[in-house]
Structure formats: C-alpha cells, structure tokens
Enzyme design. Structure first.
Site, PDB file in Angstrom:
ATOM      1  N   PRO A  33       0.818  -1.220   0.000  1.00 43.77           N
ATOM      2  CA  PRO A  33       0.000   0.000   0.000  1.00 43.77           C
ATOM      3  C   PRO A  33       0.850   1.267   0.000  1.00 43.77           C
ATOM      4  O   PRO A  33       0.375   2.329  -0.397  1.00 43.77           O
ATOM      5  CB  PRO A  33      -0.801  -0.104   1.310  1.00 43.77           C
ATOM      6  CG  PRO A  33      -0.726  -1.529   1.707  1.00 43.77           C
ATOM      7  CD  PRO A  33       0.535  -2.084   1.146  1.00 43.77           C
ATOM      8  N   GLU A  58       0.716  -9.052   8.244  1.00 42.58           N
ATOM      9  CA  GLU A  58       0.942  -7.652   8.610  1.00 42.58           C
ATOM     10  C   GLU A  58       1.840  -6.946   7.577  1.00 42.58           C
ATOM     11  O   GLU A  58       1.874  -5.726   7.478  1.00 42.58           O
ATOM     12  CB  GLU A  58       1.577  -7.599  10.011  1.00 42.58           C
ATOM     13  CG  GLU A  58       1.717  -6.224  10.612  1.00 42.58           C
ATOM     14  CD  GLU A  58       0.431  -5.385  10.559  1.00 42.58           C
ATOM     15  OE1 GLU A  58      -0.664  -5.969  10.646  1.00 42.58           O
ATOM     16  OE2 GLU A  58       0.549  -4.153  10.402  1.00 42.58           O
ATOM     17  N   ARG A  79      -2.779  -7.369 -21.454  1.00 42.38           N
ATOM     18  CA  ARG A  79      -3.631  -6.917 -22.566  1.00 42.38           C
ATOM     19  C   ARG A  79      -2.925  -5.903 -23.463  1.00 42.38           C
ATOM     20  O   ARG A  79      -3.343  -5.646 -24.584  1.00 42.38           O
ATOM     21  CB  ARG A  79      -4.977  -6.382 -22.054  1.00 42.38           C
ATOM     22  CG  ARG A  79      -4.901  -5.099 -21.281  1.00 42.38           C
ATOM     23  CD  ARG A  79      -6.245  -4.787 -20.637  1.00 42.38           C
ATOM     24  NE  ARG A  79      -7.267  -4.363 -21.576  1.00 42.38           N
ATOM     25  CZ  ARG A  79      -7.372  -3.143 -22.084  1.00 42.38           C
ATOM     26  NH1 ARG A  79      -6.494  -2.213 -21.759  1.00 42.38           N
ATOM     27  NH2 ARG A  79      -8.336  -2.844 -22.924  1.00 42.38           N
ATOM     28  N   ASP A 138      -8.551   3.857 -24.883  1.00 44.92           N
ATOM     29  CA  ASP A 138      -9.042   3.484 -23.549  1.00 44.92           C
ATOM     30  C   ASP A 138      -8.939   4.654 -22.585  1.00 44.92           C
ATOM     31  O   ASP A 138      -8.142   5.573 -22.791  1.00 44.92           O
ATOM     32  CB  ASP A 138      -8.178   2.339 -22.975  1.00 44.92           C
ATOM     33  CG  ASP A 138      -8.699   0.975 -23.373  1.00 44.92           C
ATOM     34  OD1 ASP A 138      -9.830   0.884 -23.862  1.00 44.92           O
ATOM     35  OD2 ASP A 138      -7.939  -0.006 -23.185  1.00 44.92           O
TER      36      ASP A 138
HETATM   37  C1  LIG Z   1      -2.641  -6.559   5.125  1.00 44.29           C
HETATM   38  S1  LIG Z   1      -1.486  -5.945   3.943  1.00 44.29           S
HETATM   39  C2  LIG Z   1      -0.271  -5.167   4.956  1.00 44.29           C
HETATM   40  C3  LIG Z   1      -0.574  -3.753   5.187  1.00 44.29           C
HETATM   41  C4  LIG Z   1       0.520  -3.002   5.926  1.00 44.29           C
HETATM   42  N1  LIG Z   1       0.475  -3.272   7.320  1.00 44.29           N
HETATM   43  C5  LIG Z   1       0.307  -1.503   5.672  1.00 44.29           C
HETATM   44  O1  LIG Z   1      -0.459  -0.903   6.396  1.00 44.29           O
HETATM   45  O2  LIG Z   1       0.913  -0.973   4.713  1.00 44.29           O
HETATM   46  C6  LIG Z   1      -0.666  -7.389   3.385  1.00 44.29           C
HETATM   47  C7  LIG Z   1      -0.073  -7.301   2.014  1.00 44.29           C
HETATM   48  O3  LIG Z   1      -1.084  -7.096   1.054  1.00 44.29           O
HETATM   49  C8  LIG Z   1      -0.569  -6.412  -0.074  1.00 44.29           C
HETATM   50  N2  LIG Z   1      -1.392  -5.206  -0.276  1.00 44.29           N
HETATM   51  C9  LIG Z   1      -2.382  -4.760   0.523  1.00 44.29           C
HETATM   52  N3  LIG Z   1      -2.941  -3.647   0.033  1.00 44.29           N
HETATM   53  C10 LIG Z   1      -2.298  -3.369  -1.109  1.00 44.29           C
HETATM   54  C11 LIG Z   1      -2.409  -2.326  -2.073  1.00 44.29           C
HETATM   55  N4  LIG Z   1      -3.279  -1.350  -1.947  1.00 44.29           N
HETATM   56  N5  LIG Z   1      -1.588  -2.367  -3.164  1.00 44.29           N
HETATM   57  C12 LIG Z   1      -0.676  -3.351  -3.303  1.00 44.29           C
HETATM   58  N6  LIG Z   1      -0.517  -4.359  -2.405  1.00 44.29           N
HETATM   59  C13 LIG Z   1      -1.312  -4.364  -1.327  1.00 44.29           C
HETATM   60  C14 LIG Z   1       0.875  -6.076   0.240  1.00 44.29           C
HETATM   61  O4  LIG Z   1       1.700  -7.019  -0.402  1.00 44.29           O
HETATM   62  C15 LIG Z   1       0.917  -6.188   1.757  1.00 44.29           C
HETATM   63  O5  LIG Z   1       2.193  -6.507   2.235  1.00 44.29           O
END
Ligand SMILES: C[S@@+](CC[C@H](N)C(=O)[O-])C[C@H]1O[C@@H](n2cnc3c(N)ncnc32)[C@H](O)[C@@H]1O
Length: 222
Positions: free
Chosen positions: A86, A113, A150, A164
């Site tokens: 994220p 986490e 794609r 697009d």
């Molecule tokens: C529950 S999330 C961890 C969130 C982390 N504690 C934070 O707040 O940034 C678990 C995993 O999901 C993936 N993930 C979750 N949201 C994402 C997003 N918006 N974009 C990309 N990967 C995401 C990532 O690989 C992350 O390590």
C-alpha cells in the site's frame, strides 16, 4: 514476456488466468505466467515463512530468507522485481504501458501484517494498486498482470486500447450498439450519420465532458 508471481497462496490464482484474453495470450505464448510458492524456499524445518515483529505489535511479518533466496534463484539481468505494498507508487495506466515493455517481471505478494523492511533492498519498484488495504498482494498482482498482458503485442489490437480511459489523460467516450432505440433511449444521431470527422469530434467532446464531470484531476482542473 515472462511473469513470475511469488505468493504463499498459489491456489488463489486458479481460474483467474484460465479465461478470456489472458488465457488466449498464455496459449499463444505471448506471455508466460508462473505462480511460485516461496514457502518452497524456506530453510525452516517447520516451513515457516513469517515471524512476530521486533518491538512488538499485531500480526506476523514475512521473513527475508525465503523471499531473498527465491528472487536470487529466478532473477536474471532482464528482470524487474516488483513489491506490492500500500505504500508503493500508485498504479496508473501509463505504468502498465511501461511494464509491458519489460522482458521479465517478478512480482512479490506480501501477506499478513506485511514483510521485513529489508526485503525492500532487493526490489526495483514498489507498487500500490490503490489507497486501501487488501489482505495480501495476490489480488493486486492479478490486477497488474491483467492490465499489462492486454497491452502486449498481438494480445488485443492496438486500436482496442489506444482510446481506452486514461490515455491522453481522458476517460473513454460513450459507446452504443444495436438496437437504435431501447426502452425509448436513442443512440445519438451523429453516430448513425456515417460522417467520420463529426463522429470523432463528438467522441472527443464527450470524452472531455465525462472526464471534467467525474475525474477533473486528470485534466488538472480540480
Ligand atoms: C494486510 S497488507 C499489509 C498492510 C501493511 N500493514 C500496511 O499498512 O501498509 C498485506 C499485504 O497485502 C498487499 N497489499 C495490501 N494492500 C495493497 C495495495 N493497496 N496495493 C498493493 N498491495 C497491497 C501487500 O503485499 C501487503 O504486504
């Protein structure tokens, strides 16, 4: 293009790449997609790949060793290593076009986490698919793979994606098909005129109108 997805949940990918355009791209060898369970790389006798965070706190953190070893094993000079998080750069269509020019993508899906901060030292890019938190990177990796595949040569025609949404900072123009009138709703007259110049102008105006209405940020108007 070759895409390797590193995940702890390979079963999640069943079906996703076995339908429609992505399946055809795989069958026609325009893309090769490998789902790799990085648990297979752990040195832990109990196959553990995560541990509690130093300093305390909720949840489990993915450890360095399995992911480092997995990436080292599959990486070549042509690889681009992507970490899904994220806190990564927000993913945009322009980025999809850039990734479509790569030869080999290695995509790391986090889970729980998150991951040990030191994993960041072995990646080329960190990408977020939006300002929300998923349980893991698996769905995010599917979004990436679908949007990039794609755009690969020969997967769909260039004409199918050049207008697009997001190309030229605009949303797509409205489209209609038969019948000409449905439930009293009519197709705009200009689309039936056969006048290509007028049709092009109409589509561009509608495209700008729609973008101004719902995504003024794309036009820099907000
Ligand atoms: C529950 S999330 C961890 C969130 C982390 N504690 C934070 O707040 O940034 C678990 C995993 O999901 C993936 N993930 C979750 N949201 C994402 C997003 N918006 N974009 C990309 N990967 C995401 C990532 O690989 C992350 O390590």
């Amino acid at each position: 293009m070759k895409i390797d997805i590193l995940t702890l949940f390979p079963e999640m990918f069943k079906g996703v790449f076995e339908e429609s355009i992505i399946k055809r791209a795989i069958d026609e060898k325009k893309v090769e997609i490998n789902i790799i369970n990085f648990r297979d790389y752990t040195n832990d006798p109990h196959k553990k790949v995560d541990d509690t965070p130093y300093g305390g706190g909720a949840g489990m953190v993915l450890t360095c060793q399995p992911i480092f070893d997995c990436v080292n094993d599959i990486k070549t000079n042509d690889s681009k290593v992507i970490l899904l998080t994220p806190s990564g750069v927000p993913y945009k269509q322009k980025h999809a076009y850039e990734l479509a020019d790569e030869k080999h993508l290695i995509i790391i899906c986090g889970h729980y986490e998150g991951f040990d901060e030191r994993i960041r030292t072995i990646v080329d890019e960190e990408i977020s698919i939006g300002d929300y938190v998923l349980t893991g990177g698996e769905i995010a990796s599917m979004v990436l793979v679908d949007s990039v595949t794609r755009l690969l040569p020969g997967v769909i025609t260039e004409a199918s994606h050049k207008d697009d949404s997001f190309n030229n900072n605009l949303l797509d123009y409205p489209t209609y098909t038969k019948p000409r009138v449905y439930n009293g709703l009519e197709v705009p007259e200009v689309l039936l005129s056969g006048d290509h110049k007028k049709i092009e102008e109409f589509r561009r105006e509608e495209s700008i109108k729609k973008t101004r209405e719902v995504r003024p940020d794309l036009l820099g108007d907000d």
